[in-house]
Every structure is written in structure tokens, then in C-alpha cells.
Design a protein around this motif. Structure first.
Motif, PDB file in Angstrom:
ATOM      1  N   THR A  88       0.135   7.939  -4.171  1.00 37.28           N
ATOM      2  CA  THR A  88      -0.037   6.618  -4.773  1.00 37.28           C
ATOM      3  C   THR A  88       0.163   6.672  -6.288  1.00 37.28           C
ATOM      4  N   LYS A  89      -0.401   7.689  -6.932  1.00 37.40           N
ATOM      5  CA  LYS A  89      -0.258   7.804  -8.378  1.00 37.40           C
ATOM      6  C   LYS A  89       1.114   8.350  -8.763  1.00 37.40           C
ATOM      7  N   LEU A  90       1.677   9.226  -7.947  1.00 32.17           N
ATOM      8  CA  LEU A  90       3.003   9.769  -8.266  1.00 32.17           C
ATOM      9  C   LEU A  90       4.055   8.662  -8.284  1.00 32.17           C
ATOM     10  N   VAL A  91       4.013   7.784  -7.282  1.00 31.23           N
ATOM     11  CA  VAL A  91       4.994   6.694  -7.255  1.00 31.23           C
ATOM     12  C   VAL A  91       4.717   5.712  -8.384  1.00 31.23           C
ATOM     13  N   ALA A  92       3.457   5.582  -8.775  1.00 41.77           N
ATOM     14  CA  ALA A  92       3.124   4.671  -9.877  1.00 41.77           C
ATOM     15  C   ALA A  92       3.703   5.190 -11.199  1.00 41.77           C
ATOM     16  N   PHE A  93       3.598   6.492 -11.454  1.00 41.17           N
ATOM     17  CA  PHE A  93       4.184   7.050 -12.674  1.00 41.17           C
ATOM     18  C   PHE A  93       5.706   6.942 -12.648  1.00 41.17           C
ATOM     19  N   LYS A  94       6.294   7.167 -11.476  1.00 49.17           N
ATOM     20  CA  LYS A  94       7.746   7.041 -11.353  1.00 49.17           C
ATOM     21  C   LYS A  94       8.182   5.609 -11.650  1.00 49.17           C
TER      22      LYS A  94
END
Length: 239
Positions: A88-94
Motif C-alpha cells: 500500500t505504501k510502496l504504490v503510494a510513493f510510486k
């Protein structure tokens, strides 16, 4: 097992990222960020982040790519994917990196505000926001059957309707109600949503579908900015 040298890692990463790195300034600095004293899994997350930029960079003028503003966002997002493993956070940073690169209607100060906000929030906060903005999309994405949950609760308790204390942990598994309630109230304190303890304590199934009206403009703008497509809220929800 023989440890891989930093030089080998640099060459390997540079080869994978050649199309992206060719459009970026300070290539040596970026390679250094992706290799110095970091695990293979962490490096892989950075490679995926930078690879996602791809075609986006071709749409941005070189002056912006050479700016301190872009460098700050880029390095902060690299740090963000290093320090987080949850999808969830990885896609948010991307998404934040891509949207920051392409969106010139949002000011640099606003971009950095969203970045700091993302750093301060966890997976639970993001899931709550996506649930509140569109309960229907959230339920569909996670394949959650409200009728089955409600019917099971009624049969086990003889109550007429499921309450929030029992419903919300079914929608966001892995957390007990008190932790989820605390996260709701934290988002309210940040003025991303407006909700009171009484609503969470006494809410029921019908209350769930009033959630979109409880999201403030800033909460909606934030979630859009950390979504891969601003028009599709589901992209911020990752299993």
C-alpha cells in the motif's frame, strides 16, 4: 556465500535502469543511493520505483529534472520505498513520484506537504481513507460481502444489525477495533476526514455509506495524489 561487491551491484542496477537514468541528472548519486549498505530486497524496491518513471520523464522539460525541487521529491521517495515494505505504501510513493513529476497544477509546497503526510501515515490510515472515499469500490476490490458478514453476526448475536465495533475489523482485518478507531481519529485530527468517537462507537451498516460525505477536500486530494490514476481511487488500495 560470497558477498556481492557494490561495484557489481552498481553495474547491475545501472543496466536495468538505463532508459530512466539516461533522462535523469546526477546519475552517479542515484546509483549510490541504490547500493550503499542496502539489502537486495530494498534495492529491488528502488529499481521498481525508478523504472516506473520511464515514459513520464520524456514529458517533462530538462530544467525541472535538474531542479532541487525534483531532486528532493525523488530522493525522498527513494528513501520512502527503502523504509517501507507494505504494498500500500510502496504504490503510494510510486504514485506520488509520478504525479509530482507530471502535475504542474499542484504547487511544489503542496507536493512536499503530501510527501510529509505520506511519510507520517501508515497502511491502516491509507486503507481507512480509501474505504471512506468509496466504500463500494473498496468492498468490490477486496471481494467483501457485507450481507454475509451481517447475516452471520445477526445469527450469532440475535441483534438486528451489525455495529461498527464488529463490522470495521471485518473490513480492515489484522487490526482490533480500538487501533482502527484511534487511526480514524488521527485522520480527523489531521483534517483529512471529519468523524467523532460517538459515530465510531454507535455506527452501524448504514453509517458506512455516509463515509464519502465525511471526507474533507484535502483528504480527497491527498488520496488522488498517491493514486496511480487520479480518477481511479482503487489504485491506492493494494492487497
Amino acid at each position: 556465500m560470497k558477498k556481492k561487491s557494490k561495484l557489481f551491484l552498481s553495474e547491475k542496477i545501472e543496466e536495468k535502469l538505463k532508459p530512466t537514468l539516461s533522462l535523469l541528472p546526477n546519475t552517479d548519486g542515484i546509483i549510490s543511493l541504490t547500493t550503499a549498505n542496502h539489502s537486495e530486497k530494498s534495492n529491488k524496491r528502488v529499481i521498481e520505483l525508478l523504472s516506473s518513471l520511464g515514459n513520464c520523464l520524456k514529458k517533462v522539460n530538462q530544467e525541472y529534472l535538474n531542479s532541487e525541487e525534483f531532486e528532493f521529491i525523488l530522493n525522498s521517495c527513494i528513501k520512502g520505498v527503502r523504509e517501507n515494505y507494505q504494498k500500500t505504501k510502496l504504490v503510494a510513493f510510486k504514485a506520488l513520484l509520478i504525479n509530482s513529476t507530471l502535475d504542474f497544477e499542484t504547487t511544489q509546497n503542496e507536493k512536499e506537504y503530501y510527501l510529509e503526510l505520506l511519510n507520517s501515515l501508515n497502511e491502516l490510515h491509507i486503507k481507512i481513507l480509501t474505504l471512506m472515499i468509496s466504500p463500494e469500490n473498496y468492498l468490490s476490490y477486496y471481494n467483501i460481502d457485507l450481507t454475509s458478514i451481517n447475516d452471520k453476526y445477526i445469527s450469532e448475536t440475535n441483534h438486528q444489525d451489525i455495529n461498527f465495533k464488529n463490522l470495521i475489523p471485518e473490513l480492515i482485518p489484522g487490526y482490533n477495533f480500538e487501533i482502527i478507531k484511534a487511526a480514524f481519529l488521527e485522520l480527523s485530527d489531521l483534517r483529512l476526514i471529519w468523524i467523532k468517537n460517538k459515530v465510531l462507537e454507535q455506527g452501524n451498516l448504514d453509517t458506512l455509506f455516509t463515509f464519502p460525505n465525511r471526507v474533507k477536500d484535502n483528504g480527497l486530494k491527498f488520496i488522488n495524489f498517491i493514486s496511480l490514476e487520479n480518477s481511479n481511487i482503487q489504485t491506492a488500495i493494494i492487497k
